[in-house]
Write a protein that holds these residues in place. Structure first.
Motif: not given
Ligand code: SIN
Ligand code: MN
Length: 206
Positions: A29-30, A32-37, A89-91, A109
């Motif tokens: 999940a992290l 995937a969030e970093l790809r968006a970031l 990201p909140s995670a 971050c």
């Protein structure tokens, strides 16, 4: 909660290492969030103040990003493109709060990407205003050989392979410990199909 915090942490020269802090779904999940970031704030290759390109590519999230170029090492409010950095990201914030017990949120971050052959020389994190706040580091993807020394350059060091899902905290007397990544095992990690290692470092800046 998954498997988080199940094993007691290791002490690597004063640096606390929580191995396997993130379980497999949390790592995925992290990533995937970093790809968006990275779509909002693309990776760039910093150069050292002497003009040497770093082998690590970087981007950041939060109120500040850490950058390096001919003008030196510093925190900046904006990505080199001129855009504001995306929010952390909140995670990622959840990891910081859980592992430090602090209610204060980090300002930056930093996202480091280690492709094949990338490394990071021994250094101290000392561009922040107040060293009483810890630095939290999260590793994803390939294994990275992390080296930690004392607060004086040239002293003895200890090394540990950081693996995907590990979280390290540089706090207290180890806040200014010299640290670096000697090498990574390209394509050893399961999380990034194209290979590579991602390290997040969370810091309070001002
Ligand atoms: C850093 O010190 O900025 C990165 C450490 C790591 O990649 O584990
Ligand atoms: Mn560092």
């Amino acid at each position: 909660m998954g498997e988080r915090g199940r094993n007691p942490p290791l002490d690597l020269g004063g640096v606390t290492v929580w191995q396997g802090w993130l379980d497999t779904p949390a790592q995925a999940a992290l990533v995937a969030e970093l790809r968006a970031l990275a779509r909002a704030a693309p990776f760039f290759r910093p150069v050292t103040p002497r003009g040497q390109p770093m082998s690590v590519r970087m981007t950041a999230a939060g109120r500040y990003g850490w950058v390096s170029d001919r003008r030196g090492y510093r925190y900046e409010r904006r990505h080199p493109s001129g855009a504001e950095w995306p929010p952390i990201p909140s995670a990622v914030l959840a990891i910081w709060h859980e592992v430090t017990g602090l209610s204060r949120t980090p300002d930056c971050c930093l996202v480091n990407f280690y492709g094949e052959g990338a490394r990071m020389g021994l250094h101290q994190d000392r561009d922040e205003a107040d060293f009483s706040w810890p630095v939290v580091s999260v590793s994803l993807g390939d294994d990275g050989l992390f080296r930690v020394g004392g607060t004086v350059r040239g002293g003895p060091t200890r090394s540990l392979w950081l693996r995907s899902g590990d979280v390290a905290v540089l706090g207290g007397p180890a806040r200014l410990a010299f640290h670096g990544v000697d090498r990574s095992r390209f394509r050893s990690g399961p999380r990034l199909p194209e290979g590579g290692r991602i390290n997040l470092t969370l810091r309070v800046v001002d």
